[in-house]
Design an enzyme around this catalytic site. Structure first.
Site, mmCIF file in Angstrom:
data_model
loop_
_atom_site.group_PDB
_atom_site.id
_atom_site.type_symbol
_atom_site.label_atom_id
_atom_site.label_comp_id
_atom_site.label_asym_id
_atom_site.label_seq_id
_atom_site.Cartn_x
_atom_site.Cartn_y
_atom_site.Cartn_z
ATOM 1 N N SER A 50 7.940 70.786 -26.459
ATOM 2 C CA SER A 50 8.366 69.461 -26.034
ATOM 3 C C SER A 50 8.054 68.422 -27.111
ATOM 4 O O SER A 50 6.918 68.319 -27.568
ATOM 5 C CB SER A 50 7.656 69.083 -24.728
ATOM 6 N N ASP A 82 12.383 70.777 -25.929
ATOM 7 C CA ASP A 82 12.452 69.972 -24.713
ATOM 8 C C ASP A 82 12.288 68.488 -25.007
ATOM 9 O O ASP A 82 11.495 68.087 -25.863
ATOM 10 C CB ASP A 82 11.357 70.437 -23.745
ATOM 11 N N HIS A 83 13.037 67.672 -24.273
ATOM 12 C CA HIS A 83 12.935 66.205 -24.322
ATOM 13 C C HIS A 83 13.046 65.653 -25.738
ATOM 14 O O HIS A 83 12.319 64.731 -26.121
ATOM 15 C CB HIS A 83 11.627 65.737 -23.666
ATOM 16 N N GLU A 134 20.024 64.843 -19.766
ATOM 17 C CA GLU A 134 19.573 64.292 -18.486
ATOM 18 C C GLU A 134 20.393 63.064 -18.160
ATOM 19 O O GLU A 134 20.658 62.229 -19.030
ATOM 20 C CB GLU A 134 18.086 63.940 -18.546
ATOM 21 N N GLY A 174 5.174 64.660 -13.765
ATOM 22 C CA GLY A 174 3.743 64.545 -13.481
ATOM 23 C C GLY A 174 3.442 64.726 -12.009
ATOM 24 O O GLY A 174 4.037 65.568 -11.333
ATOM 25 N N GLY A 202 10.220 67.646 -13.033
ATOM 26 C CA GLY A 202 9.331 67.065 -12.041
ATOM 27 C C GLY A 202 9.153 67.943 -10.814
ATOM 28 O O GLY A 202 9.233 67.480 -9.673
ATOM 29 N N ASN A 223 11.620 73.091 -14.792
ATOM 30 C CA ASN A 223 10.556 72.799 -15.742
ATOM 31 C C ASN A 223 9.224 72.728 -15.007
ATOM 32 O O ASN A 223 9.123 72.104 -13.943
ATOM 33 C CB ASN A 223 10.816 71.470 -16.447
#
Length: 383
Positions: A50, A82-83, A134, A174, A202, A223
């Site tokens: 990530s 990722d991200h 996303e 989170g 999430g 994820n």
């Protein structure tokens, strides 16, 4: 090699209504625990690197470890960047061995998200690599959530050509601060409109029933990070309160704790026991080597060293170029004298490499007019 094409893996999950876990890796303990869980469950798995986590590790070192674990794995593996924030991160991820990338511009305007995603998709697809994006906004806990809409999702996928879509339907990154309010009808309608693998960010804090309902409505990739690392952190705190027995004792049973949580999740997601059929129905991911052999008459060692440095600096920035090895024959009578091996993410990179301005400019300046006995060949790495 147990690496398989990520698009094949996720389409298999989507078509068979289960989900593959994508675990962002930050250290070797976590890497080993995830691989142990996947092999014990006979589950396909995605290992994530990530971009927001790269402050906590050396990406080059950890990427090498992730790839080494994938190569010796007994279950199908994909490696995911990722991200990523844009084209630069996506290229870096691919060049470090990822065979799937995510571009996350969901915090920007819809127009900016489309523009950034299109750029990444165009680059990654020339390397044979699928892209996740996303739409909507899955926030960190406490931030405002923006739901994905069906109409925007339909237009976004059509305009960008993205392969997988992470959707916002009520989860947060989170830890949840309250009870999740998941919009199942929204997810069902998005799935019906797109018919591509959908991604859940999430997932921590969701119960078994919620996860199964989400997967039944199109989620093919989940994820997972917080639920894994929170268990590790809790045990580390417990170990730290015990009598002081040194650094290594702090990590007692931490790997087993993460493995237990990963195993639990893989069974809920339905990917446990799927390894054999994924191997059977998915194409392997095979890196390639583009080899150039040549002579440069009249070139001394100092000149050749300069050419090599400039070539490595120019070519290593090209998407899909992972490494460049330059060698010289130890037998002076052997022709050609020089050999360059350009390690590529996969064979699909060969044509984009040869058409890239950096490659054209370098070869035109140093090889086209002066090189003799020039030969080129492409090799797929054997498993």
């Amino acid at each position: 090699m147990a690496l398989v094409k990520m698009q094949d893996m996720l389409h298999h999950a989507y078509n068979n209504k289960y989900a593959v876990g994508s675990f962002d890796i930050v250290n070797l303990d976590q890497l080993q625990s995830i691989m142990n869980a996947a092999e014990a469950c006979r589950a396909p798995v995605i290992l994530g690197l990530s971009e927001p986590h790269t402050d906590y590790f050396d990406l080059a070192l950890l990427a090498n470890a992730v790839e080494a674990a994938s190569r010796r794995s007994e279950v199908p593996v994909a490696i995911h960047y990722d991200h990523g924030s844009g084209i630069e991160g996506a290229v870096r991820g691919i060049n470090y061995g990822c065979n799937g990338v995510m571009v996350d511009a969901s915090h920007r305007s819809l127009e900016e998200n489309i523009t950034i995603t299109k750029e990444v998709v165009a680059m990654a697809h020339t390397c044979g690599i699928p892209v996740e994006a996303e739409l909507g906004y899955v926030p960190d806990s406490g931030d405002e959530l923006v739901f994905t809409t069906v109409d925007e999702a339909r237009g976004f996928v059509r305009l960008t050509g993205v392969d997988f879509l992470a959707v916002s339907i009520g989860t947060v990154h989170g830890r949840f601060s309250g009870k999740p309010q998941l919009d199942y009808p929204r997810l069902r309608h998005i799935n019906e409109a797109l018919q591509i693998p959908l991604v859940l960010h999430g997932s921590s804090g969701l119960n078994e029933d919620q996860l199964r309902r989400l997967i039944a409505n199109g989620i093919a990739k989940v994820n997972a990070f917080t639920s894994i690392t929170d268990r590790a952190a809790k045990l580390l705190r417990k170990n730290a309160r015990a009598k002081d027995e040194g650094y290594l004792k702090l990590f007692t049973d931490v790997r087993a704790e993460m493995e237990e949580e990963a195993t639990r999740l893989m069974r809920i997601w339905g990917c446990a026991g799927r390894a054999a059929e994924v191997f059977e129905q998915c194409d392997p991911w095979q890196p390639a080597i583009y080899e150039i052999r040549f002579n440069l008459p009249g070139t001394d060692a100092e000149e050749m060293a300069l050419i090599t440095r400039r070539g490595q600096q120019a070519l290593i920035q090209i998407p899909g170029v992972r490494a460049i090895k330059a060698g010289e024959s130890i037998n002076s009578n052997t022709a050609p004298r020089y050999c360059w091996q350009i390690q590529l993410a996969c064979a699909e990179v060969v044509e984009p490499l040869k058409q890239h301005p950096a490659f054209i400019n370098f070869t035109r300046r140093y090889l086209n007019d002066d090189a003799t006995d020039r030969t080129m060949a492409v090799y797929k790495e054997q498993a």
